[in-house]
Design a protein around this motif. Structure first.
Motif, PDB file in Angstrom:
ATOM      1  N   ILE A 107       0.861  -1.181   0.000  1.00 47.87           N
ATOM      2  CA  ILE A 107       0.000   0.000   0.000  1.00 47.87           C
ATOM      3  C   ILE A 107       0.902   1.236   0.000  1.00 47.87           C
ATOM      4  O   ILE A 107       1.846   1.320   0.773  1.00 47.87           O
ATOM      5  N   GLY A 108       0.608   2.196  -0.843  1.00 45.94           N
ATOM      6  CA  GLY A 108       1.376   3.431  -0.901  1.00 45.94           C
ATOM      7  C   GLY A 108       0.530   4.606  -0.452  1.00 45.94           C
ATOM      8  O   GLY A 108      -0.694   4.592  -0.588  1.00 45.94           O
ATOM      9  N   CYS A 109       1.203   5.612   0.117  1.00 48.64           N
ATOM     10  CA  CYS A 109       0.492   6.822   0.529  1.00 48.64           C
ATOM     11  C   CYS A 109       1.466   7.986   0.573  1.00 48.64           C
ATOM     12  O   CYS A 109       2.674   7.799   0.513  1.00 48.64           O
ATOM     13  N   PHE A 110       0.929   9.178   0.670  1.00 51.67           N
ATOM     14  CA  PHE A 110       1.742  10.374   0.829  1.00 51.67           C
ATOM     15  C   PHE A 110       2.055  10.563   2.308  1.00 51.67           C
ATOM     16  O   PHE A 110       1.350  10.048   3.171  1.00 51.67           O
ATOM     17  N   THR A 111       3.090  11.308   2.612  1.00 53.92           N
ATOM     18  CA  THR A 111       3.463  11.569   4.004  1.00 53.92           C
ATOM     19  C   THR A 111       2.306  12.192   4.769  1.00 53.92           C
ATOM     20  O   THR A 111       2.055  11.863   5.924  1.00 53.92           O
ATOM     21  N   SER A 112       1.566  13.074   4.114  1.00 57.01           N
ATOM     22  CA  SER A 112       0.454  13.757   4.782  1.00 57.01           C
ATOM     23  C   SER A 112      -0.701  12.824   5.122  1.00 57.01           C
ATOM     24  O   SER A 112      -1.472  13.097   6.028  1.00 57.01           O
ATOM     25  N   THR A 113      -0.831  11.703   4.430  1.00 54.60           N
ATOM     26  CA  THR A 113      -1.936  10.778   4.698  1.00 54.60           C
ATOM     27  C   THR A 113      -1.537   9.605   5.581  1.00 54.60           C
ATOM     28  O   THR A 113      -2.365   8.766   5.902  1.00 54.60           O
ATOM     29  N   LEU A 114      -0.253   9.531   5.988  1.00 54.01           N
ATOM     30  CA  LEU A 114       0.214   8.417   6.808  1.00 54.01           C
ATOM     31  C   LEU A 114      -0.538   8.330   8.125  1.00 54.01           C
ATOM     32  O   LEU A 114      -0.875   7.245   8.594  1.00 54.01           O
ATOM     33  N   ALA A 115      -0.847   9.463   8.745  1.00 52.43           N
ATOM     34  CA  ALA A 115      -1.568   9.468  10.022  1.00 52.43           C
ATOM     35  C   ALA A 115      -3.000   8.962   9.872  1.00 52.43           C
ATOM     36  O   ALA A 115      -3.580   8.441  10.826  1.00 52.43           O
ATOM     37  N   LYS A 116      -3.578   9.072   8.695  1.00 51.49           N
ATOM     38  CA  LYS A 116      -4.962   8.625   8.479  1.00 51.49           C
ATOM     39  C   LYS A 116      -5.116   7.115   8.612  1.00 51.49           C
ATOM     40  O   LYS A 116      -6.196   6.610   8.859  1.00 51.49           O
ATOM     41  N   PHE A 117      -4.017   6.372   8.429  1.00 56.96           N
ATOM     42  CA  PHE A 117      -4.088   4.915   8.585  1.00 56.96           C
ATOM     43  C   PHE A 117      -4.530   4.537   9.993  1.00 56.96           C
ATOM     44  O   PHE A 117      -5.244   3.565  10.191  1.00 56.96           O
ATOM     45  N   HIS A 118      -4.095   5.288  10.981  1.00 60.58           N
ATOM     46  CA  HIS A 118      -4.447   4.991  12.367  1.00 60.58           C
ATOM     47  C   HIS A 118      -5.916   5.306  12.650  1.00 60.58           C
ATOM     48  O   HIS A 118      -6.478   4.823  13.625  1.00 60.58           O
TER      49      HIS A 118
END
Length: 75
Positions: free
Chosen positions: A9-20
């Motif tokens: 799964i790939g994401c931007f740095t800004s969306t990394l916190a949304k995983f939690h």
């Protein structure tokens, strides 16, 4: 699940916190052997721990599977 494949799964740095918070990233691939080559420093998360990774080659192979337990909170 149970197919012997890993999901990348790939994401931007800004969306990394949304995983939690239950967010999702962009599904890149599914495979039993994955080789990633990075040319710059990238933010990563392994086993729930954030880190910065320099240029490198990452090889991940599916080895075996284990049963995971989940704590269910009762209302």
């Amino acid at each position: 699940m149970n197919d012997g494949r890993l999901e990348v799964i790939g994401c931007f740095t800004s969306t990394l916190a949304k995983f939690h918070l239950g967010g999702t990233g962009e599904r890149i691939c599914q495979a039993s052997h994955i080789k990633l080559t990075t040319t710059t420093q990238i933010p990563i998360q392994i086993d729930g721990e954030p880190a910065k990774l320099g240029p490198s080659i990452i090889e991940i192979k599916f080895k075996n599977q284990s049963i995971m337990l989940e704590h269910v909170k009762y209302k």
